[in-house]
Design a protein around this motif. Structure first.
Motif, PDB file in Angstrom:
ATOM      1  N   ASN A  12       0.729  -1.118   0.120  1.00  0.00           N
ATOM      2  CA  ASN A  12      -0.109  -0.079   0.030  1.00  0.00           C
ATOM      3  C   ASN A  12       0.983   1.230   0.064  1.00  0.00           C
ATOM      4  O   ASN A  12       0.454   2.418  -0.159  1.00  0.00           O
ATOM      5  CB  ASN A  12      -0.983   0.163   1.134  1.00  0.00           C
ATOM      6  N   ASP A  13       2.041   1.215   0.236  1.00  0.00           N
ATOM      7  CA  ASP A  13       3.025   2.271   0.119  1.00  0.00           C
ATOM      8  C   ASP A  13       3.910   1.920  -0.940  1.00  0.00           C
ATOM      9  O   ASP A  13       4.334   0.730  -1.145  1.00  0.00           O
ATOM     10  CB  ASP A  13       3.616   2.271   1.519  1.00  0.00           C
ATOM     11  N   GLU A  14       4.651   2.899  -1.542  1.00  0.00           N
ATOM     12  CA  GLU A  14       5.652   2.807  -2.431  1.00  0.00           C
ATOM     13  C   GLU A  14       6.952   2.108  -1.793  1.00  0.00           C
ATOM     14  O   GLU A  14       7.511   1.332  -2.690  1.00  0.00           O
ATOM     15  CB  GLU A  14       6.052   4.142  -3.039  1.00  0.00           C
ATOM     16  N   ASN A  15       7.356   2.291  -0.722  1.00  0.00           N
ATOM     17  CA  ASN A  15       8.368   1.958  -0.228  1.00  0.00           C
ATOM     18  C   ASN A  15       8.317   0.594   0.862  1.00  0.00           C
ATOM     19  O   ASN A  15       9.284   0.281   1.263  1.00  0.00           O
ATOM     20  CB  ASN A  15       9.339   3.255   0.537  1.00  0.00           C
ATOM     21  N   ARG A  16       7.267   0.632   1.155  1.00  0.00           N
ATOM     22  CA  ARG A  16       6.974  -0.344   2.040  1.00  0.00           C
ATOM     23  C   ARG A  16       6.298  -1.533   1.454  1.00  0.00           C
ATOM     24  O   ARG A  16       5.304  -1.432   0.808  1.00  0.00           O
ATOM     25  CB  ARG A  16       6.012  -0.068   3.159  1.00  0.00           C
ATOM     26  N   ILE A  17       6.630  -2.786   2.088  1.00  0.00           N
ATOM     27  CA  ILE A  17       5.971  -4.078   1.526  1.00  0.00           C
ATOM     28  C   ILE A  17       5.468  -4.839   2.737  1.00  0.00           C
ATOM     29  O   ILE A  17       6.195  -4.657   3.769  1.00  0.00           O
ATOM     30  CB  ILE A  17       6.836  -5.106   1.028  1.00  0.00           C
ATOM     31  N   VAL A  18       4.203  -4.975   2.779  1.00  0.00           N
ATOM     32  CA  VAL A  18       3.602  -5.773   3.973  1.00  0.00           C
ATOM     33  C   VAL A  18       3.367  -7.374   3.601  1.00  0.00           C
ATOM     34  O   VAL A  18       2.983  -7.577   2.685  1.00  0.00           O
ATOM     35  CB  VAL A  18       2.463  -5.260   4.345  1.00  0.00           C
ATOM     36  N   VAL A  19       3.836  -8.035   4.343  1.00  0.00           N
ATOM     37  CA  VAL A  19       3.926  -9.429   4.169  1.00  0.00           C
ATOM     38  C   VAL A  19       3.210 -10.101   5.104  1.00  0.00           C
ATOM     39  O   VAL A  19       3.563  -9.959   6.400  1.00  0.00           O
ATOM     40  CB  VAL A  19       5.433 -10.133   4.431  1.00  0.00           C
ATOM     41  N   PRO A  20       2.211 -10.751   5.060  1.00  0.00           N
ATOM     42  CA  PRO A  20       1.353 -11.392   5.858  1.00  0.00           C
ATOM     43  C   PRO A  20       1.814 -12.648   6.698  1.00  0.00           C
ATOM     44  O   PRO A  20       2.484 -13.419   5.854  1.00  0.00           O
ATOM     45  CB  PRO A  20       0.102 -11.727   5.138  1.00  0.00           C
ATOM     46  N   ILE A  21       1.672 -12.952   7.969  1.00  0.00           N
ATOM     47  CA  ILE A  21       2.066 -14.059   8.458  1.00  0.00           C
ATOM     48  C   ILE A  21       1.129 -15.112   8.762  1.00  0.00           C
ATOM     49  O   ILE A  21       0.066 -14.624   9.553  1.00  0.00           O
ATOM     50  CB  ILE A  21       2.827 -13.879   9.959  1.00  0.00           C
ATOM     51  N   ILE A  22       1.169 -16.225   8.114  1.00  0.00           N
ATOM     52  CA  ILE A  22       0.190 -17.135   8.199  1.00  0.00           C
ATOM     53  C   ILE A  22       0.539 -18.322   9.156  1.00  0.00           C
ATOM     54  O   ILE A  22       1.922 -18.729   8.788  1.00  0.00           O
ATOM     55  CB  ILE A  22      -0.265 -17.549   6.803  1.00  0.00           C
ATOM     56  N   GLU A  23      -0.321 -18.757   9.612  1.00  0.00           N
ATOM     57  CA  GLU A  23       0.068 -20.274  10.728  1.00  0.00           C
ATOM     58  C   GLU A  23      -0.959 -21.346  10.403  1.00  0.00           C
ATOM     59  O   GLU A  23      -2.323 -20.959  10.431  1.00  0.00           O
ATOM     60  CB  GLU A  23      -0.084 -19.971  12.146  1.00  0.00           C
ATOM     61  N   GLU A  24      -0.267 -22.352  10.088  1.00  0.00           N
ATOM     62  CA  GLU A  24      -1.362 -23.399   9.898  1.00  0.00           C
ATOM     63  C   GLU A  24      -1.593 -24.132  11.074  1.00  0.00           C
ATOM     64  O   GLU A  24      -0.521 -24.625  11.775  1.00  0.00           O
ATOM     65  CB  GLU A  24      -0.839 -24.374   8.881  1.00  0.00           C
ATOM     66  N   THR A  25      -2.818 -24.652  11.437  1.00  0.00           N
ATOM     67  CA  THR A  25      -3.022 -25.744  12.609  1.00  0.00           C
ATOM     68  C   THR A  25      -3.458 -26.935  12.063  1.00  0.00           C
ATOM     69  O   THR A  25      -3.999 -26.902  10.898  1.00  0.00           O
ATOM     70  CB  THR A  25      -3.945 -24.935  13.645  1.00  0.00           C
ATOM     71  N   LEU A  26      -3.286 -27.994  12.887  1.00  0.00           N
ATOM     72  CA  LEU A  26      -3.895 -29.300  12.679  1.00  0.00           C
ATOM     73  C   LEU A  26      -4.967 -29.569  13.497  1.00  0.00           C
ATOM     74  O   LEU A  26      -4.748 -29.417  14.783  1.00  0.00           O
ATOM     75  CB  LEU A  26      -2.606 -30.045  12.927  1.00  0.00           C
ATOM     76  N   ASP A  27      -5.988 -30.049  12.798  1.00  0.00           N
ATOM     77  CA  ASP A  27      -7.382 -30.461  13.699  1.00  0.00           C
ATOM     78  C   ASP A  27      -7.483 -32.025  13.596  1.00  0.00           C
ATOM     79  O   ASP A  27      -7.884 -32.428  12.564  1.00  0.00           O
ATOM     80  CB  ASP A  27      -8.483 -29.496  13.124  1.00  0.00           C
ATOM     81  N   VAL A  28      -7.125 -32.843  14.569  1.00  0.00           N
ATOM     82  CA  VAL A  28      -7.190 -34.359  14.330  1.00  0.00           C
ATOM     83  C   VAL A  28      -8.392 -34.542  14.927  1.00  0.00           C
ATOM     84  O   VAL A  28      -8.660 -34.430  16.017  1.00  0.00           O
ATOM     85  CB  VAL A  28      -6.110 -35.037  14.842  1.00  0.00           C
ATOM     86  N   ARG A  29      -9.298 -35.268  14.235  1.00  0.00           N
ATOM     87  CA  ARG A  29     -10.671 -36.025  14.851  1.00  0.00           C
ATOM     88  C   ARG A  29     -10.690 -37.394  14.664  1.00  0.00           C
ATOM     89  O   ARG A  29     -10.417 -37.940  13.430  1.00  0.00           O
ATOM     90  CB  ARG A  29     -11.767 -35.403  14.414  1.00  0.00           C
ATOM     91  N   LYS A  30     -11.278 -38.249  15.535  1.00  0.00           N
ATOM     92  CA  LYS A  30     -11.510 -39.573  15.178  1.00  0.00           C
ATOM     93  C   LYS A  30     -13.029 -39.809  14.882  1.00  0.00           C
ATOM     94  O   LYS A  30     -13.904 -39.233  15.487  1.00  0.00           O
ATOM     95  CB  LYS A  30     -11.044 -40.623  16.279  1.00  0.00           C
ATOM     96  N   ARG A  31     -13.469 -40.691  14.262  1.00  0.00           N
ATOM     97  CA  ARG A  31     -14.664 -41.073  13.899  1.00  0.00           C
ATOM     98  C   ARG A  31     -14.818 -42.679  13.619  1.00  0.00           C
ATOM     99  O   ARG A  31     -13.886 -43.420  13.297  1.00  0.00           O
ATOM    100  CB  ARG A  31     -15.255 -40.383  12.631  1.00  0.00           C
ATOM    101  N   ILE A  32     -16.019 -43.113  13.959  1.00  0.00           N
ATOM    102  CA  ILE A  32     -16.309 -44.693  14.168  1.00  0.00           C
ATOM    103  C   ILE A  32     -16.798 -44.915  12.524  1.00  0.00           C
ATOM    104  O   ILE A  32     -17.766 -44.152  11.997  1.00  0.00           O
ATOM    105  CB  ILE A  32     -17.157 -44.978  15.135  1.00  0.00           C
ATOM    106  N   VAL A  33     -16.028 -45.709  11.913  1.00  0.00           N
ATOM    107  CA  VAL A  33     -16.253 -46.417  10.664  1.00  0.00           C
ATOM    108  C   VAL A  33     -16.522 -47.741  10.820  1.00  0.00           C
ATOM    109  O   VAL A  33     -15.676 -48.639  11.301  1.00  0.00           O
ATOM    110  CB  VAL A  33     -15.195 -46.064   9.648  1.00  0.00           C
ATOM    111  N   GLU A  34     -17.911 -48.008  10.397  1.00  0.00           N
ATOM    112  CA  GLU A  34     -18.040 -49.676  10.343  1.00  0.00           C
ATOM    113  C   GLU A  34     -17.686 -50.159   9.371  1.00  0.00           C
ATOM    114  O   GLU A  34     -17.965 -49.860   8.269  1.00  0.00           O
ATOM    115  CB  GLU A  34     -19.639 -49.678  10.567  1.00  0.00           C
ATOM    116  N   THR A  35     -16.833 -51.357   9.647  1.00  0.00           N
ATOM    117  CA  THR A  35     -16.184 -51.995   8.737  1.00  0.00           C
ATOM    118  C   THR A  35     -16.853 -53.467   8.231  1.00  0.00           C
ATOM    119  O   THR A  35     -16.563 -54.214   7.493  1.00  0.00           O
ATOM    120  CB  THR A  35     -14.644 -52.325   8.787  1.00  0.00           C
ATOM    121  N   GLY A  36     -17.470 -53.640   9.222  1.00  0.00           N
ATOM    122  CA  GLY A  36     -18.301 -55.139   9.298  1.00  0.00           C
ATOM    123  C   GLY A  36     -19.068 -55.540  10.534  1.00  0.00           C
ATOM    124  O   GLY A  36     -18.969 -54.701  11.473  1.00  0.00           O
ATOM    125  N   LYS A  37     -19.774 -56.545  10.482  1.00  0.00           N
ATOM    126  CA  LYS A  37     -20.550 -56.762  11.793  1.00  0.00           C
ATOM    127  C   LYS A  37     -20.270 -58.262  12.187  1.00  0.00           C
ATOM    128  O   LYS A  37     -19.989 -59.292  11.218  1.00  0.00           O
ATOM    129  CB  LYS A  37     -22.095 -56.821  11.414  1.00  0.00           C
TER     130      LYS A  37
END
Length: 145
Positions: A12-37
């Motif tokens: 936004n400025d001629e002499n300045r450069i703005v660099v965004p800092i991005i952080e990734e997070t991990l969301d681990v969940r378990k679910r029940i999957v029926e594979t047989g009876k």
């Protein structure tokens, strides 16, 4: 930078450069999957079997036999064949009546003569009779004492 580059908009400025800092997070969940009876079925079968089991039964016959006599000491438990004899004792008070000379009482009679002077009033009755004889026989007077 070309104009269509998304990073170019960050400037936004001629002499300045703005660099965004991005952080990734991990969301681990378990679910029940029926594979047989799995289905489980239980089956019960029955059978009868004859079993000879020996049992032992004991019967006891109890008889009270009166004896009613005096003994010097308690007799022990004894066996005569298959009969067990248990003596039953009773203490009783024995009273005996006998004569016992406890003491004597001695009584002595004595006679003594003595003289005592006393005045005594004595009474005596006497009778006198007077008889009168009538004139026919002659008059007489008879007295008796």
């Amino acid at each position: 930078m070309p104009a269509d580059d998304p990073r170019a908009t960050l400037c936004n400025d001629e002499n300045r450069i703005v660099v965004p800092i991005i952080e990734e997070t991990l969301d681990v969940r378990k679910r029940i999957v029926e594979t047989g009876k799995v289905r489980i079925t239980k089956t019960v079968t029955e059978r009868e079997e004859v079993v000879d089991i020996p049992f032992l039964r004991t019967e006891v016959d109890v008889r009270h036999v009166p004896i009613d006599r005096f003994v010097d000491a308690a007799p022990p438990i004894r066996h005569e064949g298959d009969v067990m004899i248990i003596p039953v004792m009773e203490e009783v008070l024995v009273v005996e009546k006998r004569l016992k000379l406890k003491e004597e009482i001695h009584v002595t009679h004595r006679q003594t003569e003595y003289h005592d002077t006393q005045t005594v009033v004595l009474r005596r009755e006497s009778v006198s009779e007077d008889r009168v004889v009538s004139a026919d026989y002659g008059e007489q007077s008879i007295s008796s004492s």
